[in-house]
Design a protein around this motif. Sequence first.
Motif, PDB file in Angstrom:
ATOM      1  N   GLU A   7      78.913  20.047 -66.489  1.00  0.00           N
ATOM      2  CA  GLU A   7      79.352  19.378 -67.787  1.00  0.00           C
ATOM      3  C   GLU A   7      79.149  17.950 -67.998  1.00  0.00           C
ATOM      4  O   GLU A   7      79.417  17.354 -66.969  1.00  0.00           O
ATOM      5  CB  GLU A   7      80.691  20.033 -67.721  1.00  0.00           C
ATOM      6  N   ILE A   8      78.840  17.418 -69.044  1.00  0.00           N
ATOM      7  CA  ILE A   8      79.141  15.961 -69.535  1.00  0.00           C
ATOM      8  C   ILE A   8      79.853  16.020 -70.802  1.00  0.00           C
ATOM      9  O   ILE A   8      80.010  17.105 -71.425  1.00  0.00           O
ATOM     10  CB  ILE A   8      77.660  15.432 -69.553  1.00  0.00           C
ATOM     11  N   GLN A   9      80.208  14.833 -71.176  1.00  0.00           N
ATOM     12  CA  GLN A   9      80.732  14.596 -72.546  1.00  0.00           C
ATOM     13  C   GLN A   9      80.004  13.261 -73.109  1.00  0.00           C
ATOM     14  O   GLN A   9      79.938  12.418 -72.201  1.00  0.00           O
ATOM     15  CB  GLN A   9      82.388  14.423 -72.366  1.00  0.00           C
ATOM     16  N   THR A  10      80.027  13.059 -74.321  1.00  0.00           N
ATOM     17  CA  THR A  10      79.699  11.907 -74.977  1.00  0.00           C
ATOM     18  C   THR A  10      80.595  11.548 -76.000  1.00  0.00           C
ATOM     19  O   THR A  10      81.266  12.418 -76.515  1.00  0.00           O
ATOM     20  CB  THR A  10      78.198  12.234 -75.693  1.00  0.00           C
ATOM     21  N   PRO A  11      80.605  10.310 -76.624  1.00  0.00           N
ATOM     22  CA  PRO A  11      81.404   9.774 -77.603  1.00  0.00           C
ATOM     23  C   PRO A  11      81.474  10.874 -78.750  1.00  0.00           C
ATOM     24  O   PRO A  11      80.314  11.215 -79.181  1.00  0.00           O
ATOM     25  CB  PRO A  11      80.973   8.432 -77.882  1.00  0.00           C
ATOM     26  N   SER A  12      82.665  10.620 -79.549  1.00  0.00           N
ATOM     27  CA  SER A  12      82.849  11.223 -80.894  1.00  0.00           C
ATOM     28  C   SER A  12      81.924  10.707 -82.081  1.00  0.00           C
ATOM     29  O   SER A  12      81.248  11.243 -82.847  1.00  0.00           O
ATOM     30  CB  SER A  12      84.221  11.298 -81.241  1.00  0.00           C
ATOM     31  N   PHE A  13      81.700   9.349 -81.973  1.00  0.00           N
ATOM     32  CA  PHE A  13      80.799   8.562 -82.813  1.00  0.00           C
ATOM     33  C   PHE A  13      79.561   7.958 -81.989  1.00  0.00           C
ATOM     34  O   PHE A  13      79.763   7.598 -80.904  1.00  0.00           O
ATOM     35  CB  PHE A  13      81.538   7.699 -83.694  1.00  0.00           C
ATOM     36  N   GLU A  14      78.421   7.903 -83.038  1.00  0.00           N
ATOM     37  CA  GLU A  14      77.240   7.047 -82.118  1.00  0.00           C
ATOM     38  C   GLU A  14      76.917   5.984 -83.067  1.00  0.00           C
ATOM     39  O   GLU A  14      77.329   6.050 -84.405  1.00  0.00           O
ATOM     40  CB  GLU A  14      76.009   8.194 -81.980  1.00  0.00           C
ATOM     41  N   ASN A  15      76.116   5.277 -82.598  1.00  0.00           N
ATOM     42  CA  ASN A  15      75.364   4.409 -83.871  1.00  0.00           C
ATOM     43  C   ASN A  15      74.659   5.166 -84.719  1.00  0.00           C
ATOM     44  O   ASN A  15      73.817   6.170 -84.551  1.00  0.00           O
ATOM     45  CB  ASN A  15      74.268   3.416 -83.151  1.00  0.00           C
ATOM     46  N   LEU A  16      74.637   4.779 -85.933  1.00  0.00           N
ATOM     47  CA  LEU A  16      73.919   5.639 -86.875  1.00  0.00           C
ATOM     48  C   LEU A  16      72.286   5.603 -86.819  1.00  0.00           C
ATOM     49  O   LEU A  16      72.096   6.775 -87.226  1.00  0.00           O
ATOM     50  CB  LEU A  16      74.289   4.640 -88.569  1.00  0.00           C
ATOM     51  N   THR A  17      71.921   4.630 -86.398  1.00  0.00           N
ATOM     52  CA  THR A  17      70.498   4.698 -86.146  1.00  0.00           C
ATOM     53  C   THR A  17      69.937   5.759 -85.097  1.00  0.00           C
ATOM     54  O   THR A  17      68.993   6.030 -84.863  1.00  0.00           O
ATOM     55  CB  THR A  17      69.963   3.506 -85.520  1.00  0.00           C
ATOM     56  N   THR A  18      71.200   6.235 -84.343  1.00  0.00           N
ATOM     57  CA  THR A  18      70.920   7.076 -83.169  1.00  0.00           C
ATOM     58  C   THR A  18      70.511   8.550 -83.754  1.00  0.00           C
ATOM     59  O   THR A  18      70.062   9.177 -83.394  1.00  0.00           O
ATOM     60  CB  THR A  18      72.082   7.085 -81.875  1.00  0.00           C
ATOM     61  N   LEU A  19      71.508   8.643 -84.841  1.00  0.00           N
ATOM     62  CA  LEU A  19      71.494  10.137 -85.412  1.00  0.00           C
ATOM     63  C   LEU A  19      70.640  10.067 -86.635  1.00  0.00           C
ATOM     64  O   LEU A  19      70.122  11.173 -86.911  1.00  0.00           O
ATOM     65  CB  LEU A  19      73.033  10.190 -85.959  1.00  0.00           C
TER      66      LEU A  19
END
Length: 460
Positions: free
Chosen positions: A41-53
Amino acid sequence: MATVKPSLAKGTRDFSPSEMIKRNYIFDTLKAVFKKYGYNEIQTPSFENLTTLTGKYGDEGDKLIFKILKSGDYLDKAPDNLLQERALNELIPLISNKALRYDLTVPFARYVVMHQNEISLPFKRFQVQPVWRADKPQRGRYREFYQCDVDVVGSTSLLNEAEFILIYQEAFERFGLKDFNIKINNRKILSGIAEIIGKPELIVDMTVAIDKLDKIGLEGVNKELLERGFTEADLDLLKPIVLLEGSNEEKLAALKSILANSLVGLKGIAEIEEVFDYIIKLSGDTTLLTRIVDLDITLARGLNYYTGCIFEVKTNEVAMGSIGGGGRYDDLTGMFGLKDLTGVGVSFGADRIYDVLEELNLFPANKADSTKLLIINFDKQLETYTLGLLNKLRKENIAVELYAAPVKLKKQMSYADGKRIPYVLLVGEEEVSSGQLSLKDMESGEQVKVTENELIQKLR
């Protein structure tokens, strides 16, 4: 100050304690299956940089990303002419540079690139976290919902695809689902189809349209294809392919003939055949492919990053959309600068699975309980004993409560009934002196005398 009536944002939900028990049952079941197949298991932040998505989900997907306004005066650098013209495409990068994650796959690709020197390949991970989409809320579709993803990067083996089929099978059978269908296709087959009709440059437009066949029908698909640059002659070529029927073997045989002049299409067919071969070898069940796996040429999974096998799962026991899906994405990490790292993964839609299990009454009855025992509080003088007993029971990992105040017995019993606590312990002066405690079964109404040790054994 005016009183504001509280309300929920559309497409979101509150979850009560009893609902959380059921949701955690889903999460715990899936995590157990994922771990069984070697995933961590891992976790990542709830929000990302817009350019990432942006740019990863196609034009339609990008429209559903929840953008986050910049802090402070976010209009400070927004030109007046763009504001007046409402030029959203030009305005968004100026007023927003972050967004809530749309799925877990793109953040995972970003994670792999940033942590490439810390992980061992192939890297197998699972992730259970919420995602957000600015979609139109409806039954089974929410704006905030949990995804349960399982992915592997750094392995080209189609053994991974076959194992995902078995992960789906085991998870849904653990939930008690008896009639579900795992659809599979390959984006290379779709590319081959676009190639033989002479429109390889319109592969994305074609897949977006035919992926909607279940929703808008053939007529709706044809209308959209015409709007996207296809001709009536193209539609005549597409129709028999889109409506292809028969067993998996018959569909593959027909596709080999149709795509005989497309190398990429034939490669997609070969990959499907290899996955099917692995499934039979892994499961030892020659009937598995005919029972739960279906080659569906209309399955497109309208996300731009899929490059190989794609999956979608539906249950036939409840009217519900897909409850799982995914596929291979050979070049996703390349968007973040890490070339030639293949990946494949699938997702479980926890919220839809919840609705399915609820409608079919498949949640285990014992999962409705949290606290196993309520100790009745008669008076302050008895707290020395009851608090000691409370501590002893908790050290035995028994979920137990002592009612916080010595109020009327009826109120304490109503509390136990409201929380569906199965047992109540009545501890008065007589019980303390004799060592024989009064244990009441809240379902049957039966009341028996037990010692502390007998109580512990029963509650275990």
